[in-house]
Design a protein around this motif. Structure first.
Motif, PDB file in Angstrom:
ATOM      1  N   PHE A  13      30.434  38.839  31.775  1.00 52.99           N
ATOM      2  CA  PHE A  13      31.441  37.883  31.353  1.00 52.99           C
ATOM      3  C   PHE A  13      30.972  36.998  30.204  1.00 52.99           C
ATOM      4  CE2 PHE A  13      32.180  38.748  35.876  1.00 52.99           C
ATOM      5  CZ  PHE A  13      33.487  39.238  35.819  1.00 52.99           C
ATOM      6  N   ALA A  14      31.869  36.816  29.238  1.00 56.88           N
ATOM      7  CA  ALA A  14      31.618  35.861  28.159  1.00 56.88           C
ATOM      8  C   ALA A  14      31.785  34.440  28.673  1.00 56.88           C
ATOM      9  CB  ALA A  14      32.578  36.110  26.995  1.00 56.88           C
ATOM     10  N   ASN A  15      32.626  34.288  29.691  1.00 58.71           N
ATOM     11  CA  ASN A  15      32.836  33.004  30.344  1.00 58.71           C
ATOM     12  C   ASN A  15      32.945  33.273  31.838  1.00 58.71           C
ATOM     13  OD1 ASN A  15      34.269  30.725  31.587  1.00 58.71           O
ATOM     14  ND2 ASN A  15      34.588  29.985  29.494  1.00 58.71           N
ATOM     15  N   LEU A  16      31.954  32.842  32.579  1.00 57.60           N
ATOM     16  CA  LEU A  16      31.899  33.138  34.010  1.00 57.60           C
ATOM     17  C   LEU A  16      33.009  32.425  34.769  1.00 57.60           C
ATOM     18  CD1 LEU A  16      30.093  34.796  35.880  1.00 57.60           C
ATOM     19  CD2 LEU A  16      28.696  32.755  36.261  1.00 57.60           C
ATOM     20  N   LYS A  17      33.403  31.252  34.292  1.00 62.22           N
ATOM     21  CA  LYS A  17      34.417  30.461  34.982  1.00 62.22           C
ATOM     22  C   LYS A  17      35.793  31.106  34.866  1.00 62.22           C
ATOM     23  CE  LYS A  17      36.143  25.714  35.416  1.00 62.22           C
ATOM     24  NZ  LYS A  17      36.020  24.316  34.920  1.00 62.22           N
ATOM     25  N   THR A  18      36.137  31.580  33.656  1.00 62.30           N
ATOM     26  CA  THR A  18      37.467  32.176  33.445  1.00 62.30           C
ATOM     27  C   THR A  18      37.478  33.684  33.655  1.00 62.30           C
ATOM     28  OG1 THR A  18      37.082  32.536  31.079  1.00 62.30           O
ATOM     29  CG2 THR A  18      37.962  30.387  31.740  1.00 62.30           C
ATOM     30  N   LYS A  19      36.294  34.258  33.839  1.00 60.25           N
ATOM     31  CA  LYS A  19      36.136  35.713  33.982  1.00 60.25           C
ATOM     32  C   LYS A  19      36.533  36.477  32.714  1.00 60.25           C
ATOM     33  CE  LYS A  19      34.752  35.096  38.165  1.00 60.25           C
ATOM     34  NZ  LYS A  19      33.295  35.145  38.465  1.00 60.25           N
ATOM     35  N   LYS A  20      36.448  35.816  31.592  1.00 61.38           N
ATOM     36  CA  LYS A  20      36.672  36.488  30.309  1.00 61.38           C
ATOM     37  C   LYS A  20      35.535  37.490  30.083  1.00 61.38           C
ATOM     38  CE  LYS A  20      36.695  35.445  25.337  1.00 61.38           C
ATOM     39  NZ  LYS A  20      36.561  34.347  24.334  1.00 61.38           N
ATOM     40  N   PRO A  21      35.827  38.769  29.893  1.00 60.31           N
ATOM     41  CA  PRO A  21      34.762  39.767  29.792  1.00 60.31           C
ATOM     42  C   PRO A  21      34.062  39.765  28.436  1.00 60.31           C
ATOM     43  CG  PRO A  21      36.886  40.816  29.473  1.00 60.31           C
ATOM     44  CD  PRO A  21      37.178  39.369  29.833  1.00 60.31           C
ATOM     45  N   VAL A  22      32.806  40.190  28.447  1.00 62.49           N
ATOM     46  CA  VAL A  22      32.105  40.485  27.193  1.00 62.49           C
ATOM     47  C   VAL A  22      32.654  41.803  26.666  1.00 62.49           C
ATOM     48  CG1 VAL A  22      29.895  41.008  26.103  1.00 62.49           C
ATOM     49  CG2 VAL A  22      30.005  39.300  27.928  1.00 62.49           C
ATOM     50  N   THR A  23      33.019  41.834  25.404  1.00 62.88           N
ATOM     51  CA  THR A  23      33.464  43.075  24.764  1.00 62.88           C
ATOM     52  C   THR A  23      32.526  43.376  23.600  1.00 62.88           C
ATOM     53  OG1 THR A  23      34.887  42.087  23.060  1.00 62.88           O
ATOM     54  CG2 THR A  23      35.826  42.345  25.284  1.00 62.88           C
ATOM     55  N   LYS A  42      21.946  27.778  34.915  1.00 61.49           N
ATOM     56  CA  LYS A  42      21.911  27.794  36.383  1.00 61.49           C
ATOM     57  C   LYS A  42      23.260  28.205  36.971  1.00 61.49           C
ATOM     58  CE  LYS A  42      18.205  24.374  36.653  1.00 61.49           C
ATOM     59  NZ  LYS A  42      17.769  23.048  37.179  1.00 61.49           N
ATOM     60  N   GLY A  43      23.892  29.170  36.314  1.00 62.67           N
ATOM     61  CA  GLY A  43      25.141  29.722  36.801  1.00 62.67           C
ATOM     62  C   GLY A  43      26.379  28.933  36.454  1.00 62.67           C
ATOM     63  N   LYS A  44      26.221  27.789  35.798  1.00 61.90           N
ATOM     64  CA  LYS A  44      27.363  26.963  35.449  1.00 61.90           C
ATOM     65  C   LYS A  44      27.728  27.156  33.979  1.00 61.90           C
ATOM     66  CE  LYS A  44      26.533  23.403  38.936  1.00 61.90           C
ATOM     67  NZ  LYS A  44      26.333  21.945  39.184  1.00 61.90           N
ATOM     68  N   THR A  45      29.023  27.278  33.706  1.00 64.15           N
ATOM     69  CA  THR A  45      29.517  27.538  32.359  1.00 64.15           C
ATOM     70  C   THR A  45      29.518  26.274  31.516  1.00 64.15           C
ATOM     71  OG1 THR A  45      30.960  29.277  33.226  1.00 64.15           O
ATOM     72  CG2 THR A  45      31.437  28.453  31.013  1.00 64.15           C
ATOM     73  N   ASN A  46      28.959  26.374  30.320  1.00 67.62           N
ATOM     74  CA  ASN A  46      29.049  25.280  29.353  1.00 67.62           C
ATOM     75  C   ASN A  46      30.385  25.433  28.620  1.00 67.62           C
ATOM     76  OD1 ASN A  46      28.825  23.436  27.293  1.00 67.62           O
ATOM     77  ND2 ASN A  46      26.898  24.207  26.482  1.00 67.62           N
ATOM     78  N   PRO A  47      31.301  24.479  28.771  1.00 65.05           N
ATOM     79  CA  PRO A  47      32.620  24.632  28.141  1.00 65.05           C
ATOM     80  C   PRO A  47      32.598  24.452  26.630  1.00 65.05           C
ATOM     81  CG  PRO A  47      32.452  22.475  29.179  1.00 65.05           C
ATOM     82  CD  PRO A  47      31.205  23.227  29.554  1.00 65.05           C
TER      83      PRO A  47
END
Length: 370
Positions: free
Chosen positions: A79-89, A239-244
């Motif tokens: 994921f490019a963004n773990l919080k939104t589940k936006k995938p890495v492409t 640490k698993g948290k997304t930087n917005p």
């Protein structure tokens, strides 16, 4: 059965299309060759990476491998963004962190070829008019005035990695020892932009694109932000948290501000092994050892690295001399290496603080890479 001319033409077209590679301009590979000569199945590598990422809880990854002059493997995971589940492409770009440095060094070597840079001319004359008082500690001022691009690119300045607003203190006579310094790279970038009269913002980045990146096919690597990448940039994670927040650098940071991805950066590794945009002699000068580590150097003792060229660290291996560089912006990490004797290159970008355990796991399959 007699086929019409139109039907025959249609079948010829279909046969042509299905015989093309899976993507235009790229070949399709089923295996990769690693430095020790083994052939590794790509499906096996994909499964190995996915399993390791799940175990390590790595958010996202872009990875590429070079054999000869081809990118024989490029894939993205997570994921490019773990919080939104936006995938890495395969369009996703990452902060390259300190992988910014070798590419900027390559750019300056190209500028040297063009007669716009002297590796052994001190940078101070281009900075003295823009430096506020107190930037350099008074006891280090004379040593600072001797710093040259060659000394800076090979990390021989004696300047700390980052001074964080404190006066710069040089801890040894420049050119006599090793001291990794992103701070010194920043001064070099500012000096070069000032010398050209273009500063060190988007105009310097545009020159980099024109002279270094675009001629070797790199079209997703930038030092200053371009809003065209707003939808394709990864978020960092700690640490698993997304930087917005997304770092949208307005100034060229030669030591840290590059955004790129593994496929684009792999083109740079190909250029290092098979130079097309710079002369072979220029490439050789870039990869030659310019700063040999002393026996008490931590990198020598802990990793086996023996010195630094103009941009890359160096490590002797059983398969040839490895040129390598790590990158760490904390919530983004990256790594690249290549072995010219094997025409082999490897690069990976991660959007988190836990990429390097993945590298250790990948080495269990591919062999020594660091």
């Amino acid at each position: 059965m007699i086929l019409s001319k139109r039907t025959v033409q249609l079948w010829i077209l279909i046969f042509y299309l299905i015989s093309l590679p899976t993507s235009f301009g790229q070949k399709s590979y089923k295996t990769i060759r690693v430095p020790d000569g083994r052939e590794i199945d790509i499906v096996t590598l994909d499964m190995h990476i996915k399993k390791a990422m799940d175990s390590i809880k790595l958010p996202g990854l872009s990875i590429a491998i070079v054999n000869e002059e081809d990118i024989v493997y490029h894939n993205t995971f997570g994921f490019a963004n773990l919080k939104t589940k936006k995938p890495v492409t395969k369009k996703t770009i990452f902060e390259a962190a300190s992988l910014s440095k070798p590419l900027f060094a390559y750019f300056l070597m190209k500028m040297m070829e063009n007669g716009q840079l002297d590796l052994d001319k001190p940078i101070y004359p281009y900075l003295k008019s823009i430096f506020p008082e107190g930037v350099i500690h008074k006891d280090s001022f004379e040593d600072y005035k001797t710093l040259t691009p060659r000394i800076i690119l090979s990390h021989g300045t004696g300047i700390p990695n980052w001074v964080k607003g404190k006066p710069i203190e040089i801890k040894f006579k420049p050119g006599t020892d090793f001291s990794y310094s992103g701070e010194a790279y920043q001064h070099l970038g500012a000096a070069f932009g000032t010398k050209l009269g273009i500063g060190w913002g988007s105009k310097l980045d545009s020159l980099f694109l024109k002279e270094a990146a675009h001629p070797i096919g790199m079209d997703r690597s930038i030092y200053t932000w371009n809003n065209a990448y707003n939808k394709d940039v990864a978020n960092g994670h700690m640490k698993g948290k997304t930087n917005p927040e997304i770092n949208k650098f307005k100034k060229v940071g030669p030591g840290f501000s590059l955004h790129s991805d593994a496929e684009d950066y792999a083109l740079f590794l190909i250029e290092m092994m098979n130079p097309k945009n710079i002369k072979t002699t220029t490439r050789d000068e870039m990869l030659r050892e310019h700063n040999h580590f002393k026996s008490d150097n931590e990198l020598l003792q802990e990793t086996g690295q023996t010195g630094w060229g103009l941009g890359f660290a160096q490590k002797p291996t059983a398969n040839g001399l490895m040129h390598l560089h790590t990158g760490n912006n904390h919530d983004f990490q990256a790594y690249a290496m290549f072995i010219p004797d094997q025409k082999y290159g490897f690069v990976m970008f991660g959007n988190s603080d836990n990429l390097f355990p993945l590298l250790e796991t990948i080495e269990k399959l591919l062999g020594e890479h660091f």
